[in-house]
Scaffold this motif. Structure first.
Motif, mmCIF file in Angstrom:
data_model
loop_
_atom_site.group_PDB
_atom_site.id
_atom_site.type_symbol
_atom_site.label_atom_id
_atom_site.label_comp_id
_atom_site.label_asym_id
_atom_site.label_seq_id
_atom_site.Cartn_x
_atom_site.Cartn_y
_atom_site.Cartn_z
ATOM 1 N N MET A 1 65.873 119.258 67.191
ATOM 2 C CA MET A 1 66.357 118.245 66.246
ATOM 3 C C MET A 1 65.837 116.873 66.643
ATOM 4 O O MET A 1 65.990 116.446 67.768
ATOM 5 C CB MET A 1 67.895 118.229 66.306
ATOM 6 N N SER A 2 65.218 116.196 65.735
ATOM 7 C CA SER A 2 64.817 114.846 66.092
ATOM 8 C C SER A 2 65.814 113.898 65.432
ATOM 9 O O SER A 2 66.389 114.201 64.394
ATOM 10 C CB SER A 2 63.394 114.557 65.643
ATOM 11 N N GLU A 3 66.010 112.727 66.078
ATOM 12 C CA GLU A 3 67.021 111.830 65.547
ATOM 13 C C GLU A 3 66.569 111.312 64.199
ATOM 14 O O GLU A 3 65.553 110.670 64.094
ATOM 15 C CB GLU A 3 67.194 110.637 66.474
ATOM 16 N N PHE A 6 69.526 106.106 62.792
ATOM 17 C CA PHE A 6 69.730 105.148 63.867
ATOM 18 C C PHE A 6 70.821 104.210 63.395
ATOM 19 O O PHE A 6 70.716 103.625 62.321
ATOM 20 C CB PHE A 6 68.425 104.394 64.155
ATOM 21 N N MET A 7 71.886 104.124 64.149
ATOM 22 C CA MET A 7 73.041 103.314 63.777
ATOM 23 C C MET A 7 73.499 103.638 62.360
ATOM 24 O O MET A 7 73.819 102.743 61.576
ATOM 25 C CB MET A 7 72.707 101.824 63.855
ATOM 26 N N GLY A 8 73.478 104.904 62.038
ATOM 27 C CA GLY A 8 73.986 105.339 60.751
ATOM 28 C C GLY A 8 73.061 105.092 59.572
ATOM 29 O O GLY A 8 73.424 105.318 58.428
ATOM 30 N N PHE A 34 52.187 108.087 78.141
ATOM 31 C CA PHE A 34 53.529 107.682 78.546
ATOM 32 C C PHE A 34 54.606 108.131 77.561
ATOM 33 O O PHE A 34 55.645 108.629 77.948
ATOM 34 C CB PHE A 34 53.576 106.154 78.704
ATOM 35 N N PRO A 36 56.927 110.074 75.208
ATOM 36 C CA PRO A 36 57.227 111.489 74.992
ATOM 37 C C PRO A 36 57.594 111.810 73.544
ATOM 38 O O PRO A 36 57.906 112.949 73.228
ATOM 39 C CB PRO A 36 58.433 111.712 75.910
ATOM 40 N N HIS A 37 57.525 110.816 72.652
ATOM 41 C CA HIS A 37 58.057 111.034 71.305
ATOM 42 C C HIS A 37 57.023 111.354 70.228
ATOM 43 O O HIS A 37 57.333 111.322 69.055
ATOM 44 C CB HIS A 37 58.885 109.817 70.871
ATOM 45 N N VAL A 58 61.370 105.157 69.033
ATOM 46 C CA VAL A 58 62.774 104.813 69.267
ATOM 47 C C VAL A 58 62.989 103.336 68.911
ATOM 48 O O VAL A 58 62.341 102.462 69.483
ATOM 49 C CB VAL A 58 63.155 105.033 70.743
ATOM 50 N N VAL A 59 63.882 103.091 67.961
ATOM 51 C CA VAL A 59 64.095 101.712 67.506
ATOM 52 C C VAL A 59 64.471 100.816 68.699
ATOM 53 O O VAL A 59 65.352 101.166 69.482
ATOM 54 C CB VAL A 59 65.189 101.654 66.414
ATOM 55 N N PHE A 60 63.797 99.715 68.828
ATOM 56 C CA PHE A 60 63.961 98.691 69.883
ATOM 57 C C PHE A 60 63.309 99.050 71.221
ATOM 58 O O PHE A 60 63.364 98.275 72.161
ATOM 59 C CB PHE A 60 65.418 98.281 70.103
ATOM 60 N N CYS A 61 62.712 100.236 71.323
ATOM 61 C CA CYS A 61 61.964 100.574 72.540
ATOM 62 C C CYS A 61 60.611 99.852 72.471
ATOM 63 O O CYS A 61 60.054 99.670 71.386
ATOM 64 C CB CYS A 61 61.744 102.088 72.616
#
Ligand code: SF4
Ligand code: SF4
Lengths: 93, 298
Positions: A1-3, A6-8, A34, A36-37, A58-61
């Motif tokens: 499952m991938s997210e 994000f924050m609903g 580097f 992993p996504h 990833v949001v904010f990464c």
């Protein structure tokens, strides 16, 4: 499952992903190694790195940009993205 | 008594690397500091075996490849201070161009930043002073009016060889694995076990500036290991009141327990009610974290 949220908010509606400055990128692929996504894809023939799956980022990464020697990666403005997320949450509510 | 050593990147093939070397040379003019050759250190670590034990290192990275940092991590060096020359050049708005020979402007910058760096190095403590400092620090740590619980209870689970703890009680989390604990208009902030497990041995903590105003999801310092640099993503907006100074000498505290002795900073909140809406409570974070680690191996 991938997210998928994000924050609903559906992840696809949030624009957050690295932007490659091709004038600086040396095709060293440290960033791709580097992360992993599975955000990046490599086009070997053209020696070109592509942000193929921005929605996996990833949001904010911004971690991969800290592996980039020539500093070729940049990201959207966080405050604007946060505002957008808040607006989307309101719409959904 | 520990003294200072300097570990620059080799830097021969890039202007930023040359600048890192030049800063190192300027720093090394003070004879009490040991200058390490990164290439020699890499191929013959035993040469530095004795120095290593007695030395706190200033690490100078030319670019984000962070060769010097990675080498320091690999060698188990204790890093007391570090700079990234690419960031320094950016801050100075300097264009280095492509030449590997440094011009007068760059040489002046090297001199200036070496002087600033030297001035910022805490004078090394004798053992007696270290003990006194520990007592003082412990006292200081107790002097918070935040009333943070003296001990916490955790819900934990395992994935492969990793253990993940989530503290019970009044903790809130963002989806970037940072927590906040709020009391009135003040809060303590830190990272979760997920962060310390993914980074593994944390080698360096760059604290946020005390007094700085941070937005929600802004950066509250960075944690660095040989694997990665992690930006601490602020779960709340506010003004930095205090940072965990213990982490500057002992960043491994974050690995030991990121919720207790490994906390990051305390802030005066700007708008907790608004921030709260974008956070998960401990129970929600636990579910979120389980899905995340099941999905993706650290
Ligand atoms: S790390 Fe930087 S230079 Fe290397 S491939 Fe990625 S973007 Fe390009
Ligand atoms: S920002 Fe983070 S998630 Fe996004 S591509 Fe870079 S490392 Fe991957």
């Amino acid at each position: 499952m991938s997210e998928s949220t994000f924050m609903g908010v559906p992840r696809a509606k949030i624009s957050w992903a690295p932007v490659i400055d091709y004038a600086k990128c040396t095709f060293c692929l440290e960033c791709d190694k580097f992360c992993p996504h599975k955000v990046y894809e490599v086009n070997r023939e053209e020696r070109r790195l592509i942000v193929a799956h921005p929605e996996h980022c990833v949001v904010f990464c911004r971690a991969c940009s800290k592996t980039c020697g020539p500093d070729a990666l940049s990201f959207p403005n966080k405050a604007e993205v946060t505002e957008r997320i808040k607006a989307l949450r309101k719409e959904g509510a | 008594m520990k003294h200072w050593g300097i570990l620059p990147c080799n830097g021969l093939d890039k202007p930023v690397g040359q600048l890192a070397r030049e800063i190192a040379l300027n720093l090394a003019q003070d004879q009490s500091k040991t200058l390490a050759c990164p290439v020699l250190l890499h191929s013959a670590p035993s040469v530095y075996a004795k120095t290593k034990e007695e030395t706190q290192w200033v690490v100078l990275d030319g670019c984000n490849t962070r060769c010097a940092s990675k080498l320091a991590a690999e060698m188990g060096f204790s890093v007391g201070k570090k700079i990234n020359v690419t960031k320094l050049v950016e801050k100075e708005n300097l264009n280095l161009g492509h030449s590997l020979r440094l011009g007068p402007e760059e040489l002046a910058l090297a001199q200036r930043s070496a002087a600033e760096l030297a001035a910022a190095l805490p004078s090394t403590r004798t053992e007696g002073e270290e003990e006194a400092a520990v007592v003082r620090d412990e006292k200081a740590a107790g002097e918070t009016d935040l009333d943070f619980p003296a001990s916490l209870t955790y819900t934990e689970f395992r994935q492969d060889k990793f253990r993940f703890r989530v503290p019970e009680g009044e903790f809130f989390f963002n989806e970037n694995d940072c927590w906040v604990w709020v009391r009135g208009t003040r809060a303590r902030v830190g990272v979760s076990d997920y962060v310390q497990q993914s980074l593994s041995d944390i080698l360096f903590f760059s604290p946020p500036e005390v007094g700085a105003e941070v937005e929600q999801f802004g950066v509250l310092g960075t944690l660095e290991s040989s694997k990665a640099v992690f930006e601490v993503i602020a779960p709340v907006a506010g003004r930095v009141l205090r940072v965990n100074e213990e982490l500057e000498g002992s960043p491994e505290r974050v690995n030991e327990n990121p919720y207790e002795q490994g906390w990051i900073a305390e802030v005066e909140l700007t708008d907790w009610e608004a921030d709260r809406e974008l956070l998960l409570d401990a129970q929600q974070y636990l579910t979120y974290l389980k899905n995340k680690v099941a999905d993706f191996h650290v």
